[in-house]
Design a protein around this motif. Sequence first.
Motif, short mmCIF file in Angstrom:
data_model
loop_
_atom_site.label_atom_id
_atom_site.label_comp_id
_atom_site.label_asym_id
_atom_site.label_seq_id
_atom_site.Cartn_x
_atom_site.Cartn_y
_atom_site.Cartn_z
N GLY A 91 24.79 20.01 38.04
CA GLY A 91 23.57 20.78 37.84
C GLY A 91 23.66 22.20 38.35
O GLY A 91 22.76 23.01 38.07
N GLY A 92 24.70 22.51 39.06
CA GLY A 92 24.87 23.85 39.62
C GLY A 92 25.41 24.84 38.62
O GLY A 92 25.63 24.53 37.44
N ARG A 132 24.75 25.78 27.52
CA ARG A 132 24.96 25.77 28.99
C ARG A 132 25.84 26.93 29.46
O ARG A 132 25.63 27.46 30.55
CB ARG A 132 25.61 24.45 29.42
CG ARG A 132 24.79 23.22 29.08
CD ARG A 132 25.39 21.97 29.72
NE ARG A 132 26.73 21.68 29.23
CZ ARG A 132 27.81 21.58 30.02
NH1 ARG A 132 27.70 21.75 31.33
NH2 ARG A 132 29.00 21.28 29.50
N PHE A 133 26.82 27.31 28.64
CA PHE A 133 27.75 28.37 29.02
C PHE A 133 27.49 29.61 28.18
O PHE A 133 27.11 29.51 27.00
CB PHE A 133 29.19 27.92 28.77
CG PHE A 133 29.70 26.85 29.69
CD1 PHE A 133 28.86 26.15 30.55
CD2 PHE A 133 31.05 26.53 29.71
CE1 PHE A 133 29.34 25.16 31.38
CE2 PHE A 133 31.56 25.54 30.54
CZ PHE A 133 30.70 24.86 31.37
N ASN A 142 26.18 27.14 33.48
CA ASN A 142 24.97 26.54 34.06
C ASN A 142 24.94 25.05 33.76
O ASN A 142 25.65 24.56 32.88
CB ASN A 142 23.73 27.22 33.49
CG ASN A 142 23.65 28.70 33.80
OD1 ASN A 142 24.10 29.15 34.86
ND2 ASN A 142 23.08 29.46 32.89
N SER A 143 24.11 24.35 34.48
CA SER A 143 23.94 22.90 34.29
C SER A 143 25.29 22.20 34.24
O SER A 143 25.56 21.39 33.33
CB SER A 143 23.15 22.64 32.99
OG SER A 143 21.89 23.27 33.03
N VAL A 191 33.39 19.93 39.62
CA VAL A 191 31.96 19.58 39.66
C VAL A 191 31.86 18.16 40.21
O VAL A 191 32.25 17.20 39.57
CB VAL A 191 31.32 19.67 38.26
CG1 VAL A 191 29.82 19.40 38.36
CG2 VAL A 191 31.60 21.02 37.63
N SER A 192 31.35 18.08 41.41
CA SER A 192 31.30 16.78 42.09
C SER A 192 30.24 16.80 43.18
O SER A 192 29.99 17.84 43.79
CB SER A 192 32.66 16.45 42.70
OG SER A 192 32.61 15.25 43.45
N SER A 193 29.63 15.64 43.40
CA SER A 193 28.67 15.53 44.48
C SER A 193 29.34 15.01 45.74
O SER A 193 28.70 14.85 46.77
CB SER A 193 27.52 14.61 44.07
OG SER A 193 28.02 13.35 43.65
#
Length: 115
Positions: free
Chosen positions: A15-16, A66-67, A83-84, A113-115
């Motif tokens: 989401g970042g 998104r991009f 984005n997103s 992209v990872s939490s």
Amino acid sequence: QVQLVESGGALVQPGGSLRLSCAASGSISSIYAMGWYRQAPGKQRELVATIGSAGRTVYADSVKGRFTISRDNAKNTMYLQMNSLKPEDTAVYYCTIVIPPFDYWGQGTQVTVSS
């Protein structure tokens, strides 16, 4: 000789957003087109987005909406606003420019992209 230097890759949560930059230097005359590709582990390099000399853009279906790709001709610099972001966007991102009859590539910047 043409040099491309990418920057802006990082670890970001789903989401970042991130903005990649690609600065071109050297014997640059007329850049025909610029673009971003990416390569995830175990996968082939794939097109992300391109932008022509007149500003026409092309996006992969997976990043549409998104991009955003852009270029600053005065600075010989290209950008990719992402984005997103999703985990499946994780890859090494490469910039490329076409100055006919050659194409040039940067060394890549890692986006995770990872939490």
